[in-house]
Design a protein around this motif. Structure first.
Motif, short mmCIF file in Angstrom:
data_model
loop_
_atom_site.label_atom_id
_atom_site.label_comp_id
_atom_site.label_asym_id
_atom_site.label_seq_id
_atom_site.Cartn_x
_atom_site.Cartn_y
_atom_site.Cartn_z
N MET A 58 30.55 34.74 30.89
CA MET A 58 31.03 33.49 30.30
C MET A 58 32.06 33.75 29.20
N PRO A 59 31.88 34.78 28.36
CA PRO A 59 32.97 35.07 27.41
C PRO A 59 34.30 35.32 28.11
N ARG A 60 34.29 36.02 29.22
CA ARG A 60 35.55 36.27 29.93
C ARG A 60 36.11 34.99 30.55
N LEU A 61 35.24 34.15 31.07
CA LEU A 61 35.71 32.87 31.59
C LEU A 61 36.36 32.07 30.46
N GLY A 62 35.74 32.12 29.28
CA GLY A 62 36.31 31.43 28.12
C GLY A 62 37.70 31.94 27.78
N ILE A 63 37.89 33.24 27.87
CA ILE A 63 39.21 33.83 27.58
C ILE A 63 40.25 33.36 28.61
N ILE A 64 39.86 33.33 29.88
CA ILE A 64 40.79 32.85 30.90
C ILE A 64 41.20 31.40 30.60
N LEU A 65 40.22 30.55 30.29
CA LEU A 65 40.51 29.13 30.10
C LEU A 65 41.33 28.89 28.84
N LYS A 66 41.11 29.71 27.81
CA LYS A 66 41.81 29.50 26.54
C LYS A 66 43.13 30.24 26.45
N HIS A 67 43.13 31.48 26.94
CA HIS A 67 44.28 32.35 26.68
C HIS A 67 45.02 32.77 27.94
N GLY A 68 44.47 32.47 29.12
CA GLY A 68 45.12 32.90 30.35
C GLY A 68 45.28 34.41 30.35
N GLU A 69 46.44 34.88 30.78
CA GLU A 69 46.65 36.33 30.89
C GLU A 69 47.05 36.96 29.55
N ALA A 70 47.28 36.11 28.54
CA ALA A 70 47.84 36.63 27.28
C ALA A 70 46.87 37.56 26.54
N ARG A 71 45.58 37.31 26.70
CA ARG A 71 44.61 38.14 25.97
C ARG A 71 43.68 38.84 26.96
N ALA A 72 43.74 40.16 27.01
CA ALA A 72 42.88 40.90 27.94
C ALA A 72 41.42 40.76 27.53
N PHE A 73 40.52 40.85 28.52
CA PHE A 73 39.08 40.83 28.22
C PHE A 73 38.71 42.05 27.39
N GLU A 74 37.63 41.91 26.62
CA GLU A 74 36.99 43.08 26.01
C GLU A 74 36.43 43.96 27.12
N PRO A 75 36.57 45.27 27.00
CA PRO A 75 35.91 46.13 27.99
C PRO A 75 34.39 45.92 27.92
N PHE A 76 33.73 46.00 29.08
CA PHE A 76 32.28 45.79 29.16
C PHE A 76 31.57 47.13 29.02
N ASP A 77 30.62 47.19 28.09
CA ASP A 77 29.88 48.45 27.87
C ASP A 77 28.69 48.50 28.83
N ARG A 78 28.79 49.32 29.84
CA ARG A 78 27.76 49.36 30.87
C ARG A 78 26.49 50.08 30.41
N PHE A 79 26.52 50.67 29.25
CA PHE A 79 25.36 51.46 28.82
C PHE A 79 24.73 50.93 27.53
N ALA A 80 25.25 49.81 27.03
CA ALA A 80 24.80 49.28 25.74
C ALA A 80 23.29 49.08 25.68
#
Lengths: 176, 176
Positions: A58-80
């Motif tokens: 959902m955070p990434r969906l939020g970035i798409i809806l708000k910023h489109g391609e202008a702001r890259a997603f945060e990398p996802f930590d697969r081991f957190a």
């Protein structure tokens, strides 16, 4: 099969109950079994799903809806989750996952995304341009893939116990 | 992980609820999706599990306990369900599976098998000598393997919908 938002949500909203049906009160040996060094147990996988609810889909969906391609997603930590959940019980993780999933799907449903919005694009830090539709499809596939992984990890715990049947049991044969 | 009868039963008794949580009232597209010609949908897999309850696991255990190695098991028809369930609904299959599983586990629990009985041997028509313990372990692995298969089949329905994420999604990459 073509992506349909309602069909995607139908899978996403079932996952917490599927995991509860499979893992609640199951003997601890099943919860903690893994496939060897640096592999995940069912416990670890539920923790990973929680982290996805908190930081990925959902955070990434939020970035798409708000910023489109202008702001890259945060990398996802697969081991957190491996450090984070050390003191938790599986029951706590299952509850936490269910709670986060319900909240996220409520938010998703309220957005009432139309086809044009599902076509909106964002920037994945490694994969480049992706659409909102692809993100949600990946969320579904991610759930189902980890469900398959839990089945495989638990099945393989009995690799040596099935004796000659190992030859007839494809799930015991590969890393897939 | 060593085989423990109570731990094996703990998995076996959960499977009907896991399948119900995953598949009840899910849109029909998910129920009937498969991986191409001569592959199984979730519907087909539930039918296969029913056939196992009817003809495989407990009947074979019965043969071991009564006849030992003297009488080989009946071969198991892995495709019987495809014709048989053509007119059924998934809800009917899920109910039927749950009902048979409950009955079979009641019978198994009543047998109260001790280690010496779990060591008893029978004759598999292709694999030769097998033990009761191996049979029950295989029953567990078979459940979990088909659960993993359902997750994989459903995940792969969206293979083309995830776009660039396909590269990051191992469940989409292999035949499992």
């Amino acid at each position: 099969m073509r992506f349909e938002l309602q069909e995607a949500i139908a899978v996403l909203e079932r996952t917490p109950d599927v995991l509860r049906a499979l893992l609640t009160d199951v003997p601890e040996a099943w919860v903690r079994v893994d496939e060897g060094a640096n592999t995940w147990s069912p416990f670890d996988i539920v923790g990973h799903l929680i982290h996805g609810e908190e930081t990925d889909w959902m955070p990434r969906l939020g970035i798409i809806l708000k910023h489109g391609e202008a702001r890259a997603f945060e990398p996802f930590d697969r081991f957190a989750q491996l450090e984070k959940n050390k003191g938790a019980t599986l029951a706590e993780l299952l509850d936490r996952f269910a709670e986060l999933r319900v909240q996220n799907l409520e938010t998703l449903k309220k957005l009432d995304l139309q086809p044009a919005q599902l076509d909106l694009t964002g920037t994945h830090p490694e994969l480049g341009r992706v659409t909102a539709r692809q993100l949600i499809a990946t969320w579904v596939v991610h759930d189902l893939g980890h469900l398959a992984q839990i089945g495989r990890v638990m099945a393989r715990a009995y690799s040596d116990e099935v004796g000659p049947w190992k030859a007839f049991t494809p799930i015991l044969g590969r890393r897939g």
